[in-house]
Design an enzyme around this catalytic site. Sequence first.
Site, PDB file in Angstrom:
ATOM      1  N   GLY A 200     119.750  17.324 111.597  1.00  0.00           N
ATOM      2  CA  GLY A 200     119.278  18.695 111.488  1.00  0.00           C
ATOM      3  C   GLY A 200     118.669  18.994 110.136  1.00  0.00           C
ATOM      4  O   GLY A 200     118.615  18.140 109.244  1.00  0.00           O
TER       5      GLY A 200
ATOM      6  N   LYS B  14     131.487  30.607 113.265  1.00  0.00           N
ATOM      7  CA  LYS B  14     131.415  30.160 111.877  1.00  0.00           C
ATOM      8  C   LYS B  14     132.575  30.713 111.049  1.00  0.00           C
ATOM      9  O   LYS B  14     133.123  30.023 110.181  1.00  0.00           O
ATOM     10  CB  LYS B  14     130.072  30.567 111.264  1.00  0.00           C
ATOM     11  CG  LYS B  14     128.903  29.717 111.725  1.00  0.00           C
ATOM     12  CD  LYS B  14     129.075  28.303 111.213  1.00  0.00           C
ATOM     13  CE  LYS B  14     127.920  27.393 111.559  1.00  0.00           C
ATOM     14  NZ  LYS B  14     128.101  26.026 111.006  1.00  0.00           N
TER      15      LYS B  14
ATOM     16  N   ARG C 228     115.650  40.013 103.134  1.00  0.00           N
ATOM     17  CA  ARG C 228     116.373  38.754 103.289  1.00  0.00           C
ATOM     18  C   ARG C 228     116.282  37.905 102.025  1.00  0.00           C
ATOM     19  O   ARG C 228     115.333  37.998 101.260  1.00  0.00           O
ATOM     20  CB  ARG C 228     115.815  37.943 104.469  1.00  0.00           C
ATOM     21  CG  ARG C 228     116.055  38.548 105.839  1.00  0.00           C
ATOM     22  CD  ARG C 228     117.516  38.522 106.212  1.00  0.00           C
ATOM     23  NE  ARG C 228     117.741  39.073 107.552  1.00  0.00           N
ATOM     24  CZ  ARG C 228     117.984  40.347 107.810  1.00  0.00           C
ATOM     25  NH1 ARG C 228     118.005  41.230 106.807  1.00  0.00           N
ATOM     26  NH2 ARG C 228     118.204  40.763 109.038  1.00  0.00           N
TER      27      ARG C 228
ATOM     28  N   ASN D 135     120.157  32.560 104.056  1.00  0.00           N
ATOM     29  CA  ASN D 135     119.336  32.028 105.150  1.00  0.00           C
ATOM     30  C   ASN D 135     118.599  30.764 104.688  1.00  0.00           C
ATOM     31  O   ASN D 135     117.806  30.809 103.759  1.00  0.00           O
ATOM     32  CB  ASN D 135     118.300  33.067 105.584  1.00  0.00           C
ATOM     33  CG  ASN D 135     118.922  34.246 106.304  1.00  0.00           C
ATOM     34  OD1 ASN D 135     120.110  34.498 106.177  1.00  0.00           O
ATOM     35  ND2 ASN D 135     118.115  34.973 107.049  1.00  0.00           N
TER      36      ASN D 135
ATOM     37  N   PRO E  19     125.973  29.869 102.748  1.00  0.00           N
ATOM     38  CA  PRO E  19     124.643  29.909 102.136  1.00  0.00           C
ATOM     39  C   PRO E  19     123.817  31.091 102.625  1.00  0.00           C
ATOM     40  O   PRO E  19     124.064  31.642 103.701  1.00  0.00           O
ATOM     41  CB  PRO E  19     124.020  28.586 102.591  1.00  0.00           C
ATOM     42  CG  PRO E  19     124.660  28.319 103.915  1.00  0.00           C
ATOM     43  CD  PRO E  19     126.054  28.884 103.832  1.00  0.00           C
TER      44      PRO E  19
ATOM     45  N   TYR F 159     127.617  33.373 117.300  1.00  0.00           N
ATOM     46  CA  TYR F 159     127.466  32.343 116.267  1.00  0.00           C
ATOM     47  C   TYR F 159     128.303  32.689 115.044  1.00  0.00           C
ATOM     48  O   TYR F 159     129.013  31.841 114.489  1.00  0.00           O
ATOM     49  CB  TYR F 159     125.990  32.230 115.893  1.00  0.00           C
ATOM     50  CG  TYR F 159     125.681  31.249 114.796  1.00  0.00           C
ATOM     51  CD1 TYR F 159     125.646  29.882 115.052  1.00  0.00           C
ATOM     52  CD2 TYR F 159     125.396  31.685 113.507  1.00  0.00           C
ATOM     53  CE1 TYR F 159     125.351  28.975 114.050  1.00  0.00           C
ATOM     54  CE2 TYR F 159     125.090  30.792 112.498  1.00  0.00           C
ATOM     55  CZ  TYR F 159     125.064  29.434 112.771  1.00  0.00           C
ATOM     56  OH  TYR F 159     124.773  28.542 111.764  1.00  0.00           O
TER      57      TYR F 159
ATOM     58  N   GLY G 142     125.866  16.335 111.743  1.00  0.00           N
ATOM     59  CA  GLY G 142     124.610  17.070 111.858  1.00  0.00           C
ATOM     60  C   GLY G 142     123.525  16.519 110.964  1.00  0.00           C
ATOM     61  O   GLY G 142     122.646  17.253 110.515  1.00  0.00           O
ATOM     62  N   HIS G 143     123.544  15.211 110.726  1.00  0.00           N
ATOM     63  CA  HIS G 143     122.614  14.608 109.760  1.00  0.00           C
ATOM     64  C   HIS G 143     121.156  14.673 110.194  1.00  0.00           C
ATOM     65  O   HIS G 143     120.257  14.541 109.359  1.00  0.00           O
ATOM     66  CB  HIS G 143     122.989  13.153 109.508  1.00  0.00           C
ATOM     67  CG  HIS G 143     122.650  12.243 110.655  1.00  0.00           C
ATOM     68  ND1 HIS G 143     123.481  12.070 111.752  1.00  0.00           N
ATOM     69  CD2 HIS G 143     121.568  11.459 110.885  1.00  0.00           C
ATOM     70  CE1 HIS G 143     122.924  11.222 112.588  1.00  0.00           C
ATOM     71  NE2 HIS G 143     121.762  10.835 112.100  1.00  0.00           N
TER      72      HIS G 143
END
Length: 313
Positions: free
Chosen positions: A15, A142, A211, A167, A165, A138, A12-13
Site C-alpha cells: 500500500g 482504527k 485539511r 491525511n 497521522p 473505519y 500492508g507493504h
Amino acid sequence: MMERDSKIYVAGHSGMAGSALVRRLRAAGFECLLLPTHQELDLTKQDKVEAFFRRERPRYVFVAAGLVGGIRANSEAPADFFSVNMAIAQNVILSSHAYGVEKLLYLGSACMYPANCRQPMGEDALLTDLPEVTNEGYALAKICGCRLCSYLQRQYGDRFISTIPANAYGLHDSFDPQKSHVIPALIAKFHRAKMECLPQVELWGSGRALREFLYTEDLADGCIYLMEHYEEPGPINMGSGEEVSMQRLAEIIRDITGYEGEIVCDASKPDGMARRMVDSTKISQLGWQAKTSLQVGLNLVYQDYLSQIGEMG
C-alpha cells in the site's frame, strides 16, 4: 534502537504507507524485511496470521495494512471498512503479543477524532465524542486498534505503540475515482479534464473545509523515528503543520496539472469535518518534524500518476 539485522514485518507493504516504509527501511540499511503478498497472507484470517507469526517470529512489526478509501467509499460500505480493519488489527496485534514481538507500531488515522473536535486535535480528545459519520466505521476500527495496543502495554508490558497521522498522500496511491482519497482523485480529475478540454471541474463540497496533509515519505520517516524514540501507551499525532482549504488544494493541483478551466464547488456534496488538523506538539518535542512541503509533494504525486498511466515524456 532497531538492530539492522532484525526481522521486521511490514503489514500492508504494497500500500501507499507500507511501500513508503519499505523504501525508508531499506534506505536506512534494514534488509531482513518480511513482505508476504496478500495472496500469501490474508490478514483477515486469524489462523493464517497466527501461522505466519509462529513460523517467522518477527522482532519488529509495523501495521500499515487496512481497507482505505475516500468519503464516497466509506459512506457506501461502512460495514466493510469496520469489519476488515477490525479483523486486521486484532489478528496482527494479538499474534504479535502471542509470539513475542519486541515492538509494534500501529498506524491510526486522523478521522478517529470526534467530528466536532477542537482544532488542532490533541491526543487527549480521542473518545470525547463521536467521529464524523461519513467514515465512522473505519474510524471506530482504527480507534479499537490503537486502544488494543494501549491495553496490551498496560496489562502485559508489551512495547506496542500507535500513531495518528494527518491525511496521508504519496507515491503508489490509488487513482480509482470510486475509491481514492481527495488528492489522487483531484489529480486524476484535473488531468482528464485537461486532456479532454473540459470547461470545468467539479469539486465536492463547499471548498471551505480545511485539511492537513502528510507526504508518505515523511510518514514513513516518522514511524521509524517513533519506533526508536517513543514508548508511551497512548497514540501520538504526526502532522506536517501545513493546512489548506479544499478550494486552495484544487487550485494548486489545477496549476500543477496545467488545466486551465474553471473549478465549480458542489455544495450539495458533503464536506466531511469542517477542519481537520492534528496537534503535533508531542512528536515535535521528541525531535521529529516533516520535511516535504505540500507543493513539492503534490508535484511528485502528479509525476507518479503520469508514470502509472504511461504519459511520462
